[in-house]
Design an enzyme around this catalytic site. Structure first.
Site, mmCIF file in Angstrom:
data_model
loop_
_atom_site.group_PDB
_atom_site.id
_atom_site.type_symbol
_atom_site.label_atom_id
_atom_site.label_comp_id
_atom_site.label_asym_id
_atom_site.label_seq_id
_atom_site.Cartn_x
_atom_site.Cartn_y
_atom_site.Cartn_z
ATOM 1 N N ASP A 1 -3.711 -101.843 54.712
ATOM 2 C CA ASP A 1 -2.799 -101.754 53.584
ATOM 3 C C ASP A 1 -1.712 -100.707 53.842
ATOM 4 O O ASP A 1 -1.987 -99.617 54.357
ATOM 5 C CB ASP A 1 -3.597 -101.371 52.333
ATOM 6 C CG ASP A 1 -2.762 -101.378 51.071
ATOM 7 O OD1 ASP A 1 -2.289 -102.466 50.698
ATOM 8 O OD2 ASP A 1 -2.605 -100.309 50.464
ATOM 9 N N GLU B 1 -0.242 -104.837 57.228
ATOM 10 C CA GLU B 1 0.685 -105.096 56.138
ATOM 11 C C GLU B 1 1.820 -104.094 56.315
ATOM 12 O O GLU B 1 1.682 -102.919 56.006
ATOM 13 C CB GLU B 1 0.029 -104.885 54.772
ATOM 14 C CG GLU B 1 1.008 -105.208 53.638
ATOM 15 C CD GLU B 1 0.749 -104.438 52.352
ATOM 16 O OE1 GLU B 1 1.078 -104.965 51.280
ATOM 17 O OE2 GLU B 1 0.248 -103.305 52.409
#
Length: 544
Positions: free
Chosen positions: A211, A268
């Site tokens: 993330d 990401e």
């Protein structure tokens, strides 16, 4: 404790052409009736995912968390939140997934923790300048009395990116106030995350989706940004995309390479241009990076072709596969998004007062065509739960039911991401459409969910579910994920190419395209006989 899928010698790594299914745990399946999905619910429904023919699942966070940002505010990186079950439940889920031939990727959140993490609680209790505070981004404020934030950075979720504590210092949170950013220049942070990675790798997971992979390192001096408008070049503020970040993932890659089997790291990374995303998948860093440039494209032949060309070039230059995606838990579902007029900025979301609207019939046609185009491209592909059912973005969520912190932090100016996170439907006539047996749902499900329920689509050749199953099956049979493309000219309103022995044509224009002589349709997104009409994709092979 290890429980991994064996890899035969000489095979190319599975992740290079894998189709991976994203599970958003709180919205997938609820085994307890609490209204929130859980790990046992996932285990109970894994057969559905296996039946799609995908290679792996990716789970959004299930760690201990106050759930201020749906689990992306982690208070303990090595335990399961009771909301989702226990470590034993995770182990059972992992074992069943592996037995079904599914690999398991889990999230990790290195940019920030929860403010309830023991480290941050220790930082609050310690004095300015202490080792405890140095694990986060604490700074003195500006002005004579330090009452002004250290700089002008805004939070991605709206409002300022700084919060002041009782002794007068400020701490940085690029997201919500409850998500303080780590100081990755402190070696203790890297050591802690190495322990986290090893904990789950030893348990048998097959990889991590990282993330905010582009956000861990902040620039020296924390300079002001020139504009507060994150919708103008919205993913390139000064706190993202610094070169020093790559040293973190080189260390992680060395850890991964020390384990048996093909474990995968997926970034990401919302950075521009595409060449900067490709830096995250150089040979000594990660394996995959989500192709957000492709995801952000409108339904336009020229733009999509350019995005495909640029992606294949940029990732190919570093020896990595492109990784395609149309929807996830942070974006408006592509069934709705690709037909919206006008297109809203990323992250704003949709609500009852949004000016954008999508025609339901056109949205279904385009979603089918877009999916077939994506699955025909070489490389990896990610599918977000519910897109195989043709789910639309949910607009009509009451204000008092919204959970995304973006909604509160922008005083309702941005609806945020709740519309793509509504629990998915399994059985049309069951409580909560089969999400559980109690009828409870942490976000309200719309009445039209019944028509999308899985039990109404199984065996229906015209359904979205059966299209996904057949497209994924043929993708493997035809070797599309491991192929290479050669462009074919069918005019400016088409995206057309050959991938191995398969010709792929998507018609974006109003004028029909004749099916080429000597080719047989293997799969079509809609009814096609002699011509390919607007918003249709076909896969064709040579007639035998």
């Amino acid at each position: 404790m290890t429980n991994t899928i064996a890899v035969e010698s000489g095979q190319q790594p599975w992740w290079r052409d894998a189709v991976i299914y994203q599970i958003y745990p709180r919205s997938f399946a609820d085994s307890t009736g609490s209204g929130v999905g859980d790990l046992r619910g996932i285990t109970d429904r894994l057969d559905h995912i296996a039946a799609l023919g995908v290679d792996a699942v990716w789970l959004s966070p299930f760690y201990k968390s106050p759930q201020n940002d749906a689990g992306y505010d982690v208070s303990d990186y090595t335990d399961v939140d009771p909301l989702f079950g226990t470590l034993a439940d995770f182990d059972a889920m992992l074992e069943k997934a592996h037995a079904l031939g599914l690999r398991v990727i889990i999230d990790t959140v290195p940019n920030h923790s929860s403010d309830q993490h023991e480290w941050f609680q220790a930082a609050l209790a310690a004095a300015p300048g202490s080792p405890e505070r140095d694990r986060y981004m604490f700074r003195d404020g500006k002005g004579a009395d330090g009452s002004e934030p250290p700089n002008n950075w805004p939070s991605i979720f709206g409002g300022p990116a700084w919060t002041r504590v009782d002794d007068g210092q400020w701490y940085l949170h690029i997201f919500d106030t409850s998500q303080p950013d780590f100081n990755w220049r402190n070696p203790a942070v890297g050591d802690m995350f190495e322990d986290v990675l090893r904990f789950w790798l030893d348990r048998g997971v097959d990889g991590f989706r990282v993330d905010v992979a582009h956000g861990c390192i902040k620039p020296e001096g924390l300079p002001d940004m020139e504009t507060h408008d994150l919708h103008v070049g919205e993913m390139d503020p000064p706190y993202f995309g610094h070169d020093e970040t790559h040293e973190i993932y080189r260390r992680w890659r060395r850890i991964f390479d020390s384990y048996e089997g093909d474990r995968v790291l997926c970034a990401e990374a919302w950075v521009h241009p595409i060449e900067n995303i490709a830096k995250y998948v150089r040979p000594d860093e990660m394996h995959q990076a989500f192709n957000f440039g492709y995801l952000e494209q409108e339904w336009d032949a020229r733009g999509l072709r350019a995005a495909i060309e640029e992606s294949l070039q940029a990732f190919g230059n570093v020896g990595a596969p492109a990784t395609w995606v149309l929807s996830n838990h942070d974006t408006i579902r592509h069934r709705t998004r690709l037909s919206l007029e006008p297109k809203p900025p990323h992250g704003r979301g949709l609500g009852p007062d949004s000016p954008e609207h999508a025609d339901p019939k056109r949205s279904r046609i385009r979603a089918r065509a877009a999916t077939m185009l994506m699955l025909a491209l070489p490389g990896g592909a990610y599918i977000y739960q519910g897109e195989e059912l043709g789910l639309t973005e949910v607009r009509d969520i009451p204000d008092d039911a919204r959970e995304d912190p973006t909604f509160a932090r922008t005083q309702g100016e941005q609806y945020g991401r709740d519309g793509c996170r509504v629990p998915i439907p399994w059985e049309a006539d069951a409580p909560a459409y089969g999400f559980n047996n109690s009828g409870r749902s942490w976000l309200p499900q719309p009445a039209e969910w019944a028509e999308f329920a899985r039990d109404r689509q199984i065996g229906d050749d015209g359904s979205m579910l059966e299209l996904y199953r057949e497209a994924i099956r043929l993708r493997s049979v035809l070797g599309l994920g491991s192929g290479a493309i050669e462009w074919v000219d069918f005019g400016p309103s088409a995206v057309a190419f050959r991938n191995g022995q398969t010709t792929v044509i998507t018609n974006f224009g109003a004028e029909p395209i004749e099916v080429p002589a000597g080719l047989t349709i293997q799969l079509a997104s809609g009814h096609v006989e002699s011509t390919i009409t607007a918003d249709q994709t076909v896969w064709l092979t040579a007639t035998e």
